[in-house]
Design a protein around this motif. Structure first.
Motif, PDB file in Angstrom:
ATOM      1  N   ASP A  54       0.833  -1.215   0.000  1.00  0.00           N
ATOM      2  CA  ASP A  54       0.000   0.000   0.000  1.00  0.00           C
ATOM      3  C   ASP A  54       0.866   1.262   0.000  1.00  0.00           C
ATOM      4  OD1 ASP A  54      -2.416  -1.234  -0.150  1.00  0.00           O
ATOM      5  OD2 ASP A  54      -2.769  -1.280   2.010  1.00  0.00           O
ATOM      6  N   ILE A  55       1.973   1.223   0.763  1.00  0.00           N
ATOM      7  CA  ILE A  55       2.858   2.400   0.803  1.00  0.00           C
ATOM      8  C   ILE A  55       3.433   2.647  -0.595  1.00  0.00           C
ATOM      9  CG2 ILE A  55       5.043   3.306   1.728  1.00  0.00           C
ATOM     10  CD1 ILE A  55       4.375   1.953   4.368  1.00  0.00           C
ATOM     11  N   LEU A  56       3.881   1.566  -1.244  1.00  0.00           N
ATOM     12  CA  LEU A  56       4.441   1.724  -2.589  1.00  0.00           C
ATOM     13  C   LEU A  56       3.363   2.190  -3.559  1.00  0.00           C
ATOM     14  CD1 LEU A  56       6.719  -1.440  -2.619  1.00  0.00           C
ATOM     15  CD2 LEU A  56       7.471   0.951  -2.616  1.00  0.00           C
ATOM     16  N   GLY A  57       2.142   1.662  -3.359  1.00  0.00           N
ATOM     17  CA  GLY A  57       1.017   2.059  -4.222  1.00  0.00           C
ATOM     18  C   GLY A  57       0.729   3.555  -4.091  1.00  0.00           C
ATOM     19  N   MET A  58       0.770   4.058  -2.845  1.00  0.00           N
ATOM     20  CA  MET A  58       0.496   5.488  -2.631  1.00  0.00           C
ATOM     21  C   MET A  58       1.602   6.337  -3.242  1.00  0.00           C
ATOM     22  SD  MET A  58      -1.165   5.735   1.174  1.00  0.00           S
ATOM     23  CE  MET A  58      -0.473   4.314   1.982  1.00  0.00           C
ATOM     24  N   ALA A  59       2.850   5.860  -3.123  1.00  0.00           N
ATOM     25  CA  ALA A  59       3.971   6.616  -3.708  1.00  0.00           C
ATOM     26  C   ALA A  59       3.823   6.638  -5.234  1.00  0.00           C
ATOM     27  CB  ALA A  59       5.296   5.995  -3.306  1.00  0.00           C
TER      28      ALA A  59
ATOM     29  N   GLY B  87       5.429  11.503  -2.228  1.00  0.00           N
ATOM     30  CA  GLY B  87       5.914  10.719  -1.095  1.00  0.00           C
ATOM     31  C   GLY B  87       6.964   9.725  -1.568  1.00  0.00           C
ATOM     32  N   HIS B  88       8.035   9.593  -0.783  1.00  0.00           N
ATOM     33  CA  HIS B  88       9.067   8.609  -1.113  1.00  0.00           C
ATOM     34  C   HIS B  88       9.236   7.655   0.042  1.00  0.00           C
ATOM     35  CE1 HIS B  88      10.509  10.805  -4.634  1.00  0.00           C
ATOM     36  NE2 HIS B  88      10.287  11.897  -3.927  1.00  0.00           N
ATOM     37  N   PRO B  89       9.068   6.354  -0.179  1.00  0.00           N
ATOM     38  CA  PRO B  89       9.345   5.419   0.908  1.00  0.00           C
ATOM     39  C   PRO B  89      10.814   5.524   1.306  1.00  0.00           C
ATOM     40  CG  PRO B  89       8.333   4.298  -0.968  1.00  0.00           C
ATOM     41  CD  PRO B  89       8.647   5.675  -1.411  1.00  0.00           C
TER      42      PRO B  89
ATOM     43  N   ILE C 108      11.409  -0.964   3.960  1.00  0.00           N
ATOM     44  CA  ILE C 108      10.701   0.318   4.082  1.00  0.00           C
ATOM     45  C   ILE C 108      10.443   0.598   5.565  1.00  0.00           C
ATOM     46  CG2 ILE C 108       8.579   1.592   3.560  1.00  0.00           C
ATOM     47  CD1 ILE C 108       8.321  -0.012   1.021  1.00  0.00           C
ATOM     48  N   THR C 109      10.923   1.748   6.031  1.00  0.00           N
ATOM     49  CA  THR C 109      10.705   2.139   7.424  1.00  0.00           C
ATOM     50  C   THR C 109       9.619   3.225   7.448  1.00  0.00           C
ATOM     51  OG1 THR C 109      12.604   3.602   7.160  1.00  0.00           O
ATOM     52  CG2 THR C 109      12.994   1.509   8.256  1.00  0.00           C
ATOM     53  N   ARG C 110       8.976   3.413   8.603  1.00  0.00           N
ATOM     54  CA  ARG C 110       7.790   4.282   8.569  1.00  0.00           C
ATOM     55  C   ARG C 110       7.538   5.144   9.805  1.00  0.00           C
ATOM     56  NH1 ARG C 110       3.150   0.005   7.846  1.00  0.00           N
ATOM     57  NH2 ARG C 110       4.687  -0.963   6.504  1.00  0.00           N
ATOM     58  N   PHE C 111       8.203   4.889  10.930  1.00  0.00           N
ATOM     59  CA  PHE C 111       7.917   5.689  12.137  1.00  0.00           C
ATOM     60  C   PHE C 111       9.032   6.692  12.403  1.00  0.00           C
ATOM     61  CE2 PHE C 111       5.333   1.893  12.890  1.00  0.00           C
ATOM     62  CZ  PHE C 111       4.121   2.519  13.134  1.00  0.00           C
ATOM     63  N   GLY C 112       8.728   7.654  13.273  1.00  0.00           N
ATOM     64  CA  GLY C 112       9.726   8.649  13.654  1.00  0.00           C
ATOM     65  C   GLY C 112       9.946   9.663  12.538  1.00  0.00           C
ATOM     66  N   LYS C 113      10.845  10.609  12.828  1.00  0.00           N
ATOM     67  CA  LYS C 113      11.093  11.662  11.841  1.00  0.00           C
ATOM     68  C   LYS C 113      11.676  11.052  10.572  1.00  0.00           C
ATOM     69  CE  LYS C 113       9.796  15.567  13.724  1.00  0.00           C
ATOM     70  NZ  LYS C 113       8.989  15.319  14.850  1.00  0.00           N
ATOM     71  N   LYS C 114      11.219  11.526   9.451  1.00  0.00           N
ATOM     72  CA  LYS C 114      11.598  11.025   8.129  1.00  0.00           C
ATOM     73  C   LYS C 114      11.269   9.542   7.951  1.00  0.00           C
ATOM     74  CE  LYS C 114      14.955  14.490   7.102  1.00  0.00           C
ATOM     75  NZ  LYS C 114      16.271  14.837   6.609  1.00  0.00           N
ATOM     76  N   GLY C 115      10.377   9.017   8.783  1.00  0.00           N
ATOM     77  CA  GLY C 115       9.969   7.609   8.642  1.00  0.00           C
ATOM     78  C   GLY C 115      11.169   6.672   8.633  1.00  0.00           C
TER      79      GLY C 115
END
Ligand code: HEC
Length: 270
Positions: free
Chosen positions: A160-165, A177-179, A202-209
């Motif tokens: 889903d993250i890649l799909g949104m990007a 958006g860039h993963p 692919i990381t997602r939490f914290g600043k800059k994911g």
């Protein structure tokens, strides 16, 4: 005549005080914030937890909000704050006094310039010097974000993250958006169906994911923000040597479960 005057005066001042009291009550109602509705509170579990899950959520809640570390229980020797809740009060946002300072840590050749990582531990227990920002280093201050509803984000698939990007890759306004693809520490197990690029995930939490999951974030927060070691990251924040764990595996996992089961506040409908 005089009596009548006194009487009138008393009645008038009585009426005036009734009026001003009524005005004050109305004004308070108008000006003061109403108590937030239950569905707008940040702090609380998602619905439908079993009794044992509720107990675990509560154990994590206590570890996150009520446990204040001291030098006797492992705080520091250098640290930024002494509990998770002091930076994330009520699971909400922090304020200017609870910011973290991170600094640039590579030289022009991309080498790490400093021994002590990239976050300033600006407080110290007695007998130790707090860290200072290395002179001339670029730095940024980070305000703690709210922690509610993050369990839902953890469940979003890489696909889903890649799909949104991909969906906004050609956005004419340039907002895309860039993963973030990153190496993971050894204690983090990637989810099944994680996407990889070489050794990177692919990381997602914290600043800059830049953090993979809530477990990863919690282990780093104990270590870097409070100087509390665990079996997952046993490195002492001051000597950088491995030492005995200062928080149990169980407690770390309870805090992770607590974060995973914190409800998301209902967003106001536009
Ligand atoms: C000194 C203040 C401070 C302390 C103590 C602290 N945090 Fe944080 N926390 C931050 C800041 C600042 C950020 C945002 C920057 C970052 O990503 O690290 C953050 C980010 C997070 C995030 C990511 C939120 C998101 O939306 O991606 C989680 C989860 C979190 N903290 C949990 C914890 C837990 C659990 C503890 C205790 C073990 C803790 N924090 C202790 C300041 C703090």
């Amino acid at each position: 005549m005089y009596d009548q005057f006194i009487l009138r005066k008393t009645t008038l001042s009585f009426l005036l005080s009734v009026a001003s009291f009524a005005f004050a009550v109305i004004a308070c109602k108008e000006l003061g914030p109403a108590a937030p509705r239950e569905d707008q509170l940040l702090d609380g579990p998602v619905a439908g937890l079993t009794p044992s899950q509720s107990a675990r959520h509560l154990a994590g809640d206590i570890a996150f909000n009520d446990e204040i570390f001291t030098p006797e229980t492992g705080l520091g020797p250098v640290f930024v704050a002494n509990s998770c809740g002091s930076c994330h009060p009520g699971d909400g946002k922090g304020h200017p006094f609870t910011t973290l300072i991170r600094f640039g840590h590579t030289d022009s050749l991309g080498q790490n310039e400093f021994d002590h990582g990239f976050q300033i531990q600006n407080r110290a227990i007695p007998g130790y010097e707090p860290e200072e920002l290395p002179k001339g280093t670029p730095f940024a201050k980070f305000t703690p974000p709210s922690n509610s509803g993050l369990g839902y984000l953890e469940l979003v698939s890489d696909e889903d993250i890649l799909g949104m990007a991909a969906a906004n890759a050609k956005n004419p306004d340039g907002v895309r958006g860039h993963p973030n693809w990153n190496l993971l520490p050894g204690y983090v197990t990637p989810r099944p169906n994680s996407r990889r690029q070489g050794n990177r995930y692919i990381t997602r939490f914290g600043k800059k994911g830049s953090v993979y999951n809530l477990f990863h974030q919690t282990v780093v927060a104990y270590n870097q923000d409070m100087g509390i070691t665990s079996t997952f990251d046993p490195s002492d924040v001051y000597t950088l040597k491995s030492i005995d764990p200062e928080v149990s595996d169980r407690k770390v996992r309870d805090v992770v479960f607590y974060l995973q089961t914190l409800k998301a506040p209902i967003q106001a409908q536009p």
